[in-house]
Design a protein around this motif. Structure first.
Motif, PDB file in Angstrom:
ATOM      1  N   UNK A  54      87.021  -6.991  60.374  1.00 18.02           N
ATOM      2  CA  UNK A  54      87.245  -7.787  59.213  1.00 18.02           C
ATOM      3  C   UNK A  54      88.184  -7.001  58.213  1.00 18.02           C
ATOM      4  N   UNK A  55      87.910  -5.926  58.006  1.00 15.45           N
ATOM      5  CA  UNK A  55      88.505  -5.084  57.049  1.00 15.45           C
ATOM      6  C   UNK A  55      90.054  -4.863  57.624  1.00 15.45           C
ATOM      7  N   UNK A  56      90.245  -4.634  59.021  1.00 20.88           N
ATOM      8  CA  UNK A  56      91.640  -4.423  59.756  1.00 20.88           C
ATOM      9  C   UNK A  56      92.454  -5.745  59.825  1.00 20.88           C
ATOM     10  N   UNK A  57      91.485  -6.830  59.779  1.00 19.31           N
ATOM     11  CA  UNK A  57      92.281  -8.049  60.162  1.00 19.31           C
ATOM     12  C   UNK A  57      93.534  -8.611  59.245  1.00 19.31           C
ATOM     13  N   UNK A  58      93.560  -8.346  57.871  1.00 19.58           N
ATOM     14  CA  UNK A  58      94.860  -8.463  57.094  1.00 19.58           C
ATOM     15  C   UNK A  58      95.911  -7.672  57.640  1.00 19.58           C
ATOM     16  N   UNK A  59      95.725  -6.531  57.986  1.00 20.38           N
ATOM     17  CA  UNK A  59      96.944  -5.735  58.412  1.00 20.38           C
ATOM     18  C   UNK A  59      97.269  -6.019  59.745  1.00 20.38           C
ATOM     19  N   UNK A  60      96.548  -6.226  60.746  1.00 23.90           N
ATOM     20  CA  UNK A  60      96.883  -6.828  61.899  1.00 23.90           C
ATOM     21  C   UNK A  60      97.568  -8.134  62.110  1.00 23.90           C
ATOM     22  N   UNK A  61      97.147  -9.075  61.227  1.00 22.99           N
ATOM     23  CA  UNK A  61      97.838 -10.300  60.992  1.00 22.99           C
ATOM     24  C   UNK A  61      99.111 -10.169  60.539  1.00 22.99           C
ATOM     25  N   UNK A  62      99.468  -9.381  59.634  1.00 20.94           N
ATOM     26  CA  UNK A  62     100.677  -9.019  59.052  1.00 20.94           C
ATOM     27  C   UNK A  62     101.643  -8.405  59.773  1.00 20.94           C
ATOM     28  N   UNK A  63     100.760  -7.276  60.798  1.00 22.62           N
ATOM     29  CA  UNK A  63     101.685  -6.456  61.834  1.00 22.62           C
ATOM     30  C   UNK A  63     102.119  -7.589  63.025  1.00 22.62           C
ATOM     31  N   UNK A  64     101.183  -8.544  63.303  1.00 21.83           N
ATOM     32  CA  UNK A  64     101.624  -9.506  64.525  1.00 21.83           C
ATOM     33  C   UNK A  64     102.618 -10.523  63.871  1.00 21.83           C
ATOM     34  N   UNK A  65     102.464 -11.001  62.811  1.00 18.92           N
ATOM     35  CA  UNK A  65     103.611 -11.998  62.118  1.00 18.92           C
ATOM     36  C   UNK A  65     104.943 -11.185  62.048  1.00 18.92           C
TER      37      UNK A  65
END
Length: 290
Positions: free
Chosen positions: A9-20
């Motif tokens: 959950x904590x890493x999800x925002x970064x991973x979402x931005x990294x993917x997009x």
């Protein structure tokens, strides 16, 4: 994954931005490289025609590829080694002196309008610093048009790029040297290490593998992505394409001609070259300390 779901959950925002903003654009660029796309019409499928045109029919790209490889082969290893050597030497200084010297070495990479200084130095008239010095000492009788002569352009840009290269990698090496466990040196002395070079090879470098890898990636990217230095000093395009690189070729087709399919093919080829270089460097760094 169930036990560590709060970490995801904590890493999800970064991973979402990294993917997009990173993964998706790279994938889209690879797909667009297989089309004809001029930004006005819907992309039309072109298959491998962009790549065949790039590798077989585009003579300017071959010049850009040659210049980029020269840049990478010269500036990449030299700047990487220089970053580590200067970081290693500065790390031995007292804290206040170390902080000051770190700023001195890092400042050129973040200074604005830094190319103005080099334009003054290599000005093509007698008021240029280099021309003035050479004329006063009798090496030349008339000013040299440094950036209008293909014989000198690439050499000057390599020098400027080396001067600018003490940036992020330099800071990473300084940070890595600060985190080396001091007790390892005592243990090494008991195991037979007798001088600073053995300490460097068997203790310092293996302890800094993450920073060494990070620095290698940064230096590879910087050496293959040379564009601003060439465009600001030698113009765009440069005389006889003497300072033309893959990235300036990409800028030409992507932002001036708007041939986005062809520009994406150039970007994909550059991505492949960088990826292969990174894999080679990773294998070399794994052998450090063996």
């Amino acid at each position: 994954m169930k036990n560590d779901k709060h970490l995801y959950v904590l890493i999800a925002p970064y991973m979402l931005l990294f993917f997009i903003f990173t993964v998706l654009p790279v994938v889209m660029s690879m797909l667009i490289s297989l089309t004809y796309f001029n930004m006005l019409e819907f992309p039309r499928w072109a298959g491998w025609s962009n790549y065949t045109r790039l590798l077989l029919d585009d003579d300017i790209f071959l010049i850009a590829l040659k210049n980029t490889l020269i840049f990478a082969v010269i500036t990449g290893p030299i700047s990487y080694i220089a970053c580590f050597v200067f970081a290693w030497l500065i790390n031995e200084l007292r804290p206040k002196v170390r902080a000051f010297m770190t700023l001195v070495f890092y400042a050129p990479s973040i200074s604005g309008n830094i190319y103005f200084v080099w334009q003054i130095m290599f000005s093509g008239d007698s008021y240029g610093i280099v021309n003035g010095f050479l004329m006063r000492t009798g090496f030349i009788n008339e000013p040299i048009l440094w950036f209008q002569n293909p014989k000198y352009t690439l050499m000057i840009i390599i020098i400027v790029q080396l001067w600018l290269s003490l940036g992020t990698s330099f800071l990473a090496f300084i940070a890595g040297l600060q985190t080396v466990d001091k007790t390892l040196f005592e243990a090494g002395a008991m195991d037979g290490i007798r001088n600073r070079w053995q300490e460097l090879w068997y203790i310092t470098l293996p302890s800094m593998r993450p920073q060494l890898m990070f620095g290698a990636v940064i230096q590879i990217t910087a050496s293959f992505a040379v564009a601003d230095v060439a465009m600001n000093l030698a113009g765009f395009p440069s005389v006889q394409y003497s300072a033309h690189t893959i990235v300036t070729h990409l800028i030409d087709y992507g932002t001036i001609r708007f041939e986005m399919g062809y520009a994406s093919a150039i970007a994909t080829v550059l991505f492949g070259i960088m990826l292969c270089s990174n894999l080679v460097i990773q294998k070399m760094l794994r052998r450090v300390g063996e």
